[in-house]
Scaffold this active site. Structure first.
Site, PDB file in Angstrom:
ATOM      1  N   GLU A 171      10.804  19.545  11.610  1.00 52.72           N
ATOM      2  CA  GLU A 171       9.914  19.936  12.807  1.00 52.72           C
ATOM      3  C   GLU A 171       9.771  18.556  13.650  1.00 52.72           C
ATOM      4  O   GLU A 171       9.740  17.487  13.136  1.00 52.72           O
ATOM      5  CB  GLU A 171       8.267  20.050  12.433  1.00 52.72           C
ATOM      6  CG  GLU A 171       7.211  20.429  13.236  1.00 52.72           C
ATOM      7  CD  GLU A 171       6.002  20.614  12.764  1.00 52.72           C
ATOM      8  OE1 GLU A 171       5.165  21.317  13.528  1.00 52.72           O
ATOM      9  OE2 GLU A 171       5.813  20.196  11.609  1.00 52.72           O
ATOM     10  N   SER A 230       3.682  14.130   8.131  1.00 52.86           N
ATOM     11  CA  SER A 230       3.315  15.400   7.971  1.00 52.86           C
ATOM     12  C   SER A 230       1.972  15.539   8.871  1.00 52.86           C
ATOM     13  O   SER A 230       1.631  16.718   9.130  1.00 52.86           O
ATOM     14  CB  SER A 230       3.106  16.135   6.691  1.00 52.86           C
ATOM     15  OG  SER A 230       2.246  15.362   5.964  1.00 52.86           O
ATOM     16  N   HIS A 245       9.434  15.593  11.035  1.00 57.95           N
ATOM     17  CA  HIS A 245       8.796  16.148   9.837  1.00 57.95           C
ATOM     18  C   HIS A 245       9.794  17.076   8.862  1.00 57.95           C
ATOM     19  O   HIS A 245      10.112  18.046   9.358  1.00 57.95           O
ATOM     20  CB  HIS A 245       7.747  16.841  10.292  1.00 57.95           C
ATOM     21  CG  HIS A 245       6.941  17.580   9.057  1.00 57.95           C
ATOM     22  ND1 HIS A 245       6.094  18.604   9.131  1.00 57.95           N
ATOM     23  CD2 HIS A 245       6.814  17.221   7.721  1.00 57.95           C
ATOM     24  CE1 HIS A 245       5.492  18.996   8.196  1.00 57.95           C
ATOM     25  NE2 HIS A 245       6.029  17.974   7.128  1.00 57.95           N
ATOM     26  N   ASN A 289       1.793  22.400   9.567  1.00 60.00           N
ATOM     27  CA  ASN A 289       0.581  22.249   8.890  1.00 60.00           C
ATOM     28  C   ASN A 289      -0.541  22.847   9.498  1.00 60.00           C
ATOM     29  O   ASN A 289      -1.469  23.359   8.940  1.00 60.00           O
ATOM     30  CB  ASN A 289       0.523  20.577   8.680  1.00 60.00           C
ATOM     31  CG  ASN A 289       1.518  20.316   7.431  1.00 60.00           C
ATOM     32  OD1 ASN A 289       1.901  21.083   6.616  1.00 60.00           O
ATOM     33  ND2 ASN A 289       1.832  18.917   7.380  1.00 60.00           N
TER      34      ASN A 289
END
Length: 727
Positions: free
Chosen positions: A470, A437, A458, A508
């Site tokens: 992702e 991540s 991800h 993120n």
């Protein structure tokens, strides 16, 4: 070629078949509606026709309205939308009355619907206008009205008919929640009438036997009373008051469709049926002309579907995964193993000990047992899925894997070690993916002997529930690796976005500033309650403080330390660290320790804010304006999305919006950060950003891209829509 055809048989039954050429599912267009209208006129006028059955030439009945048609109607303004909707109402009312005498309600021709499979949206609204609905015994079929999920509501009579059929309370789950049911449950709920092996034969038999009384809907019969009571009936009054409170409690006023739906139901319940249809059409027009409906339809239906179908997939042969190796049987690895096995993929689940590997496999056992207890699976299905998962410590079991997904600790050294061990065994053409991540993919790829076959995938936790994946391209990642990742994500029925490698990737990168802004405000003395409610009133599912409790405060500490080490003096989040480091030092790590910004009971249920917050960070005597707090929280995310586009991390704004909604729940009513900025308009957005920057610091400075767009009066979807890249 036509969407509808009609065949009249020797017994006097006219079979109208809906079969849109070139489509896997039927969708209704205005041309199709005109064809159906002409066929109904023909059948009603033909004395040899005794009854009509409407069915599908496909395995399913229909998926709903063609959203491109809705977009086209909007181009003509509100009057064009209203007229188009009323055209559908007239057609469905014609089917409902079926040529009967308006006074005696006699002399009409029976019309039935035969549903071979799924019937959604207009695919249920049309059958609801017929006199009897027959559905096939197909447990995989779905029946319902899911329009509320994409920012509109059933506007072709479905709202009015369902409420008059089931009552406001009975209809609520299907209208306000978009609940979908299999045919058996749809019958139990009263949505449809019969579930049979051969719906076409059953419908045909019924129309030949139906009497005049079978054709009159309850709301067209004398003395009709709405189930549960009308708005000013004592029982009905309580229902509508409760419904209004429930809708506002769930939406906090930011989803216009829910409020419009309730208004259409409330107002329509107090007038005759045909007037109620006009009211429904007006409220539907009102919602459709709201920019929120445009944004939600675009992101949650059109763009989401395009990404799932491979809109950004590079040219490469089919890369469907046959056998996947998963390194690490913790929460993430176990979840990836489960969704892979459920998709029919052979899985090798590896951990350092056999006990840990088996524990990872048992995660699938637990989910399948839960599904069985809810009658959503069987023991046979459970055995089949579990037989696909091999739990082991032996890397030799990876032989034959065409994809490996590494899901070990976020430690570059550990990841490098397992990468080398796996590549020593897997085929030369296998793709290696890392589920990280935060760690840069290009750096992790240095441990690989095949960096062009190395990619980031991800997943979001919990894997079995979260819809987004992702995919991250490293500097040397090749096209086949991207195609492999996309095909894998499609197999496990998730929605992919593809981004380029950079710190925190895309999701993120936007989530962390949102959380940090909320924590900063706590340090500034802003009321935690005000912070959380401000976020929810903008449509965020969780406030920033609840979100950090859910993801764990110690994870935030680890990310902060790693980011500070990488950025040095440029690190901007010292004020945030002062708060989370203090909480972590006191053992308040979030929900997992039953102590964070919130307190929790022994079962882990959130109780309220920790009383120590007020003493550690006292609330200021004067609190900021609600709008200012909302702007800080929304712009913290949205400006980061713009920077990601500007820097080339994000290549397609469709992925930015869909990823934001599915990944962390960014205000779905807005269609995503780019949709929200387009609603504000670039000049206003840039102005607000600069005002925030002047007051709170350069993190809010408008990116150059946004300034340029403001100067030119451009919108994001006008400039970058349909996958056009940033220039």
């Amino acid at each position: 070629m036509t969407d509808f055809t009609m065949q009249k048989d020797a017994d006097g039954v006219a079979i109208v078949t809906w079969d849109v050429p070139g489509k896997s599912m039927n969708v209704l267009s205005l041309d199709g509606a005109a064809e159906l209208n002409a066929l109904i006129d023909d059948a009603l006028a033909d004395e040899a026709v005794k009854g009509i059955v409407i069915t599908s030439g496909k395995k399913d009945f229909a998926a709903g309205m063609d959203l491109n048609v809705i977009a086209g109607m909007k181009q003509g303004g509100a009057q064009a939308v209203f007229d188009g909707v009323m055209t559908l109402h007239h057609l469905l009312r014609k089917i409902e009355l079926a040529g009967m005498d308006p006074k005696t309600k006699k002399g009409g021709k029976p019309i039935a619907a035969a549903l071979p499979g799924t019937a959604l949206g207009i695919g249920l609204e049309l059958p609801l206008a017929t006199h009897r609905i027959f559905a096939a015994e197909n447990p995989k079929a779905k029946v319902g009205l899911p329009e509320i999920m994409v920012g509109i509501f059933p506007g072709a009579g479905g709202t009015t008919r369902l409420v008059r059929k089931l009552g406001a309370m009975g209809a609520a789950p299907f209208l306000l929640e978009g609940k979908l049911s299999d045919p058996a449950k749809a019958k139990s709920a009263g949505l449809i009438d019969e579930v049979v092996a051969d719906p076409l034969a059953a419908a045909r038999e019924w129309v030949l036997k139906a009497a005049d009384a079978d054709l009159v809907k309850p709301w067209d019969a004398k003395g009709y009373k709405m189930p549960g009571g009308e708005p000013y009936h004592p029982a009905g009054f309580m229902t509508f008051v409760g419904a209004s409170a429930m809708v506002h409690g769930k939406t906090l006023g930011v989803y216009p469709a829910a409020k419009a739906l309730l208004s259409a139901v409330y107002e329509g319940a107090m007038v005759p049926f045909d007037t109620a249809l006009k009211i429904e059409a007006r409220w539907f027009t009102h919602v459709l002309m709201n920019p929120s409906s445009t944004a939600m339809i675009r992101s949650l239906f059109i763009n989401k579907e395009a990404l799932e179908k491979g809109a950004n997939r590079p040219e490469a042969p089919d890369q469907s995964v046959r056998k996947v190796g998963i390194l690490g049987a913790g929460m993430m690895g176990a979840g990836i193993a489960y969704v892979s096995a459920m998709a029919g993929i052979e899985v090798v689940l590896i951990d350092s000990t056999q006990e840990a590997a088996e524990r990872g496999k048992s995660y699938s056992t637990g989910l399948l047992d839960k599904a069985i207890s809810r009658r959503k699976s069987t023991e046979e299905k459970k055995a089949e899925v579990l037989s696909r998962i091999t739990a082991t410590t032996d890397y030799a079991a990876l032989a034959g894997c065409d994809l490996v997904v590494e899901a070990v600790f976020e430690d570059p050294k550990v990841k490098a070690e397992v990468t080398k061990r796996a590549e020593a065994v897997i085929p030369q053409d296998a793709i290696f993916a890392t589920n990280t991540s935060t760690l840069p993919i290009s750096e992790l790829a240095k441990a690989s002997a095949r960096p062009d076959q190395f990619i980031g995938i991800h997943f979001f936790s919990p894997v079995d529930k979260m819809l987004l994946v992702e995919i991250i391209k490293g500097r040397e990642t090749g096209a086949r690796a991207v195609a492999k990742a996309l095909d894998f994500v499609r197999q496990i029925r998730k929605t992919p976005i593809v981004v380029n490698d950079a710190r925190f990737f895309y999701a993120n990168r936007c989530i962390i500033p949102y959380i940090n802004e909320g924590i900063r405000m706590v340090a500034e003395g802003v009321s935690p309650t005000l912070i959380e409610n401000a976020a929810k009133m903008m449509g965020m599912p969780l406030g920033p403080l609840q979100l950090v409790d859910e993801t764990s405060i110690d994870l935030g500490v680890k990310i902060a330390k790693a980011t500070k080490a990488a950025m040095g003096d440029a690190y901007p989040d010292g004020a945030v660290d002062a708060v989370i480091f203090k909480l972590a030092d006191q053992g308040r790590l979030g929900r997992k320790t039953k102590a964070g910004f919130y307190d929790y009971d022994d079962a882990g249920k959130r109780q309220g804010f920790w009383s120590g917050l007020a003493s550690e960070w006292p609330e200021a005597d004067t609190q900021p304006d609600l709008t200012e707090i909302q702007h800080r929280l929304m712009f913290a995310q949205s400006l980061e999305a713009v920077r990601a586009l500007e820097e080339g991390v994000l290549e397609d704004i469709r992925e930015g919006d869909v990823g934001a909604i599915l990944g962390w729940g960014f205000a779905p009513w807005s269609g995503g950060p780019f949709g929200w900025l387009d609603m504000l308009g670039a000049p206003r957005a840039a102005g607000i950003a600069d005002s925030l920057a002047e007051k709170f610091g350069p993190r809010f400075a408008a990116p150059q891209l946004l300034k340029d767009m403001a100067a030119k009066g451009e919108s994001f979807y006008g400039r970058f829509g349909a996958g056009k890249q940033a220039a």
